[in-house]
Design an enzyme around this catalytic site. Structure first.
Site, short mmCIF file in Angstrom:
data_model
loop_
_atom_site.label_atom_id
_atom_site.label_comp_id
_atom_site.label_asym_id
_atom_site.label_seq_id
_atom_site.Cartn_x
_atom_site.Cartn_y
_atom_site.Cartn_z
N CYS A 1 7.05 -6.63 -5.54
CA CYS A 1 8.38 -7.21 -5.74
C CYS A 1 8.30 -8.40 -6.71
O CYS A 1 8.18 -8.21 -7.91
CB CYS A 1 9.01 -7.58 -4.41
SG CYS A 1 10.80 -7.91 -4.53
N GLU B 1 4.87 -3.11 2.07
CA GLU B 1 4.31 -3.88 3.18
C GLU B 1 5.31 -4.24 4.27
O GLU B 1 4.94 -4.72 5.34
CB GLU B 1 3.71 -5.19 2.64
CG GLU B 1 4.68 -6.36 2.49
CD GLU B 1 5.77 -6.19 1.43
OE1 GLU B 1 6.67 -7.04 1.37
OE2 GLU B 1 5.73 -5.22 0.66
N HIS C 1 8.95 -2.58 -1.44
CA HIS C 1 8.24 -3.34 -0.41
C HIS C 1 7.45 -2.41 0.50
O HIS C 1 7.85 -2.14 1.63
CB HIS C 1 9.23 -4.16 0.42
CG HIS C 1 9.70 -5.41 -0.25
ND1 HIS C 1 8.91 -6.53 -0.35
CD2 HIS C 1 10.87 -5.70 -0.85
CE1 HIS C 1 9.59 -7.48 -0.98
NE2 HIS C 1 10.77 -7.00 -1.31
#
Length: 247
Positions: free
Chosen positions: A91, A180, A178
């Site tokens: 990001c 994660e 994203h």
């Protein structure tokens, strides 16, 4: 392998907790460029850069942060990548790579948020572990403008042309999505974006119904990056040994 996690979160808790589960089995430490000077690159084998509430496009760096930390991070990242250190930016980290090697970063029109379908545009060793298309969580108001000669765009979504990139000739990648993100944090971001951008017409419950589709994206993408980083380190060491033997 020694991994440096560059935690760019603005809030005191940071974002290290989202990435730590993906770093088991390697030696790693983290740094907070919002609060401390970036470390020397000596002893760093690979770099992982998190997202952030900062915005490169409008120069926002966060309240009570170190002045100029974003510009310092862009320059530091450029040096790291050109030194051949395997790097993965997520990001905001992805956008740092766009600022360092591409045509820059601009406001996304409109912002992209939710669980979106992402499609690979070119064969790439990082993304080959994922199907195409795949679904992952996104939440960003900035985006990389365009590739430029030093960057190859390797994935895209309906609203974001540069959903993933690679710096040409280097083991360095950026992912706008994203991989994660935990579902709990995703819920908070969905609610925040829905309130901030009512024009997007976000249906939080409808988006959350798609959350299960990204269950394996994080484990696969981060383990693949670490694998590629290790391969790069081994290849560099082998080349160095050959040079010494020839001498």
């Amino acid at each position: 392998m020694r991994v440096l996690l560059v935690d760019n979160y603005l809030d005191p808790a940071g974002g290290t907790h989202n990435f730590a589960p993906h770093l088991s089995g390697v030696e790693w430490r983290h740094t907070r460029p919002t609060r401390e000077a970036l470390p020397a690159l000596d002893g760093v084998d690979a770099i992982l850069m998190t997202g952030s509430g900062a915005n490169l496009a409008d120069g926002y760096e966060g309240v009570d942060m170190r002045p100029g930390w974003t510009g310092e991070l862009v320059d530091w990242t450029r040096r790291a990548v050109l030194a051949g250190i395997p790097t993965l930016g997520v990001c905001f980290g992805h956008q740092v790579l766009g600022a360092a090697f591409g045509e820059g970063v601009a406001k996304a029109k409109p912002p992209e948020v939710g669980y979106v379908e992402i499609r690979a545009l070119a064969p790439d060793p990082l993304l080959l572990v994922l199907p195409s298309p795949f679904t992952c969580f996104v939440s960003h108001e900035d985006e990389v403008i365009g590739p430029g000669p030093a960057i190859q765009v390797i994935a895209s979504s309906a609203l974001c042309k540069v959903q993933a990139l690679r710096v040409r000739g280097q083991p360095a990648w950026g992912i706008q999505f994203h991989a994660e993100m935990s579902q709990a944090e995703g819920i908070e971001l969905l609610k925040y974006r829905a309130e901030k951008h009512p024009e997007l017409g976000l249906d939080v419950d409808s988006e959350l119904a798609k959350a299960h589709l990204m269950a394996q994206v994080g484990p696969k993408i981060f383990s693949r990056f670490l694998e590629l980083a290790q391969e790069h380190i081994a290849a560099a060491a082998s080349s160095l040994s050959l040079i010494h033997i020839s001498e």
